[in-house]
Design an enzyme around this catalytic site. Sequence first.
Site, PDB file in Angstrom:
ATOM      1  N   TRP A  99       0.793  -1.225   0.000  1.00 40.41           N
ATOM      2  CA  TRP A  99       0.000   0.000   0.000  1.00 40.41           C
ATOM      3  C   TRP A  99       0.831   1.282   0.000  1.00 40.41           C
ATOM      4  O   TRP A  99       0.309   2.354  -0.237  1.00 40.41           O
ATOM      5  CB  TRP A  99      -0.905   0.027   1.239  1.00 40.41           C
ATOM      6  CG  TRP A  99      -0.169  -0.327   2.500  1.00 40.41           C
ATOM      7  CD1 TRP A  99      -0.146  -1.549   3.112  1.00 40.41           C
ATOM      8  CD2 TRP A  99       0.695   0.512   3.262  1.00 40.41           C
ATOM      9  NE1 TRP A  99       0.675  -1.517   4.216  1.00 40.41           N
ATOM     10  CE2 TRP A  99       1.206  -0.258   4.338  1.00 40.41           C
ATOM     11  CE3 TRP A  99       1.075   1.854   3.166  1.00 40.41           C
ATOM     12  CZ2 TRP A  99       2.080   0.267   5.289  1.00 40.41           C
ATOM     13  CZ3 TRP A  99       1.957   2.375   4.114  1.00 40.41           C
ATOM     14  CH2 TRP A  99       2.443   1.588   5.149  1.00 40.41           C
ATOM     15  N   HIS A 139      -3.523  -6.438  -5.040  1.00 37.73           N
ATOM     16  CA  HIS A 139      -2.978  -5.295  -4.330  1.00 37.73           C
ATOM     17  C   HIS A 139      -3.362  -5.360  -2.849  1.00 37.73           C
ATOM     18  O   HIS A 139      -4.144  -6.215  -2.424  1.00 37.73           O
ATOM     19  CB  HIS A 139      -3.498  -3.997  -4.957  1.00 37.73           C
ATOM     20  CG  HIS A 139      -2.485  -2.891  -4.997  1.00 37.73           C
ATOM     21  ND1 HIS A 139      -1.575  -2.679  -3.975  1.00 37.73           N
ATOM     22  CD2 HIS A 139      -2.237  -1.929  -5.921  1.00 37.73           C
ATOM     23  CE1 HIS A 139      -0.814  -1.640  -4.271  1.00 37.73           C
ATOM     24  NE2 HIS A 139      -1.189  -1.168  -5.449  1.00 37.73           N
ATOM     25  N   GLY A 180       6.544  -6.563  -0.314  1.00 34.31           N
ATOM     26  CA  GLY A 180       5.799  -6.563   0.936  1.00 34.31           C
ATOM     27  C   GLY A 180       6.669  -6.956   2.114  1.00 34.31           C
ATOM     28  O   GLY A 180       7.891  -6.796   2.095  1.00 34.31           O
ATOM     29  N   SER A 181       6.028  -7.497   3.118  1.00 29.90           N
ATOM     30  CA  SER A 181       6.713  -7.839   4.360  1.00 29.90           C
ATOM     31  C   SER A 181       7.484  -9.145   4.225  1.00 29.90           C
ATOM     32  O   SER A 181       7.250  -9.948   3.316  1.00 29.90           O
ATOM     33  CB  SER A 181       5.693  -7.967   5.492  1.00 29.90           C
ATOM     34  OG  SER A 181       4.863  -9.110   5.284  1.00 29.90           O
ATOM     35  N   GLU A 234      10.661  -8.391  -3.170  1.00 34.77           N
ATOM     36  CA  GLU A 234      11.151  -7.100  -2.691  1.00 34.77           C
ATOM     37  C   GLU A 234      10.559  -6.901  -1.301  1.00 34.77           C
ATOM     38  O   GLU A 234       9.373  -6.597  -1.162  1.00 34.77           O
ATOM     39  CB  GLU A 234      10.719  -5.968  -3.631  1.00 34.77           C
ATOM     40  CG  GLU A 234      11.184  -6.138  -5.067  1.00 34.77           C
ATOM     41  CD  GLU A 234      12.683  -6.010  -5.234  1.00 34.77           C
ATOM     42  OE1 GLU A 234      13.364  -5.620  -4.261  1.00 34.77           O
ATOM     43  OE2 GLU A 234      13.181  -6.304  -6.333  1.00 34.77           O
ATOM     44  N   CYS A 243      10.402   1.277   2.416  1.00 36.81           N
ATOM     45  CA  CYS A 243      11.362   0.207   2.698  1.00 36.81           C
ATOM     46  C   CYS A 243      12.792   0.712   2.600  1.00 36.81           C
ATOM     47  O   CYS A 243      13.681   0.196   3.282  1.00 36.81           O
ATOM     48  CB  CYS A 243      11.125  -0.981   1.778  1.00 36.81           C
ATOM     49  SG  CYS A 243      11.124  -0.583   0.027  1.00 36.81           S
TER      50      CYS A 243
END
Length: 463
Positions: free
Chosen positions: A133, A158, A209-210, A231, A265
């Site tokens: 997001w 998404h 994401g995480s 990523e 990030c």
Amino acid sequence: MTYATTNPYTGEVLKTFPSATNEQVATAIDKAHAAFLTWRETPHGERAAILQKAADILRKECNAYAKLLTLEMGKLYAEAKAEVELSARIFEYYVHNAERLLQPEKLPVADPAEGVAILVHEPLGVLLAIEPWNFPYYQIARIIAPQLSAGNTMLLKHASNVPQSAAAFETLMREAGLPDGAFTNLYATRDQVEMIINDPRVHGVALTGSEDAGAIVAAQAGKALKKSTMELGGADAFVVLADADMEKTVKWAVFGRHWNGGQVCVSSKRMIIVDQVYDEFLRRYREGVAALKAGDPFDAATTLAPLSSQAAADDLKEKIRLAVAHGAKAEQVGPPVPEQGAFVQPTILTGIGPENPARHWEFFGPVSMLFRARDEADAVRIANDSPFGLGGSVFTADTGRGAEVARQISTGMVFVNHPTKVEADLPFGGIRRSGYGRELLGLGLKEFVNHKLIDVVDIDARF
């Protein structure tokens, strides 16, 4: 999983969307595969024209697209407009460069008289993109621009809190002339993600994401023997050497840690300052952070955005509490943030000892970790003391020395005298727990292509 637009500044739920049904997912895969069979044969010029049209629409309707970003995840409106423009530039990069980057490569052979060896780059098929997001458009653009250019087709899952941004990008590509099924947004569930990955017509998955999400999806892709790129998170080091221009360095530090509300990030999460200038840096940095103004992200005077959700704000506050419980000192900086909105008071963490697990955490918001280094070598050691390996930066008056220090930092990207650069013409990606694979440039373009050897030999040459 609930897909909903909740304004992070007001807390108001603006719109909700039902999750996709299994039938809708199956239909989307059918259409994506059918589209691939024709899209892979579409000339580069026709593909490029569609990407250029998408870029033109983004620029023409920049304000409308930017408004959605601010409403859905709280991004400062000026930053939202900058993201729209960046997305347009990414499309244009591949408009101008994709055909050249995908040209067949003639390989050197031992005896040219026997024939020729050629490496061609062919699309794989349907791909799944799972995106976060924090940069709703940029994250989409940096995967679909190269992959559509390569001849692949895309399905998008998404983040659940930016459903309108995701839908807007699907509409954008349709308006630009992309064939039906070549790019489809799905409000997919976690179970449906695995269903998509397991479909034999889907050839890869790209996730941003995480770490937790990456581990799950990478395992699913691995089990299905599908290519994946990841990523993931980062805790980028911001290394300050003794000869750094302190005024400029501090300005970049404040920006590098707090742009996009600190939810980046590659933001500067760990400030590592050599002992000679640590106290001066801390004093100036404290003043710079205190000058940030939290408020309505649509207000041009606001310089600190709310976090993406109240849950994100609560999680960050709990991380601060745990860091302090393990021995860190937390200093809240600046005037109190508004009670309205998903705000977290800007916080500086110091005294983070080697036994404090917080030194290896990613704080996703306006929280800065400061470390005092004995010297340059110690600064490099601290920078590399991280499970992540995404980006980092080095600040010094001696740019040659800065480049030498940058080479010693174990990450996918290092910037000298700038906290980070997210550009259409620079590659993006990390190592270790920050993931694997690269996006943008030719590196991203070729992540999901078949590098096929065609070796043509004169039938009489070897007899």
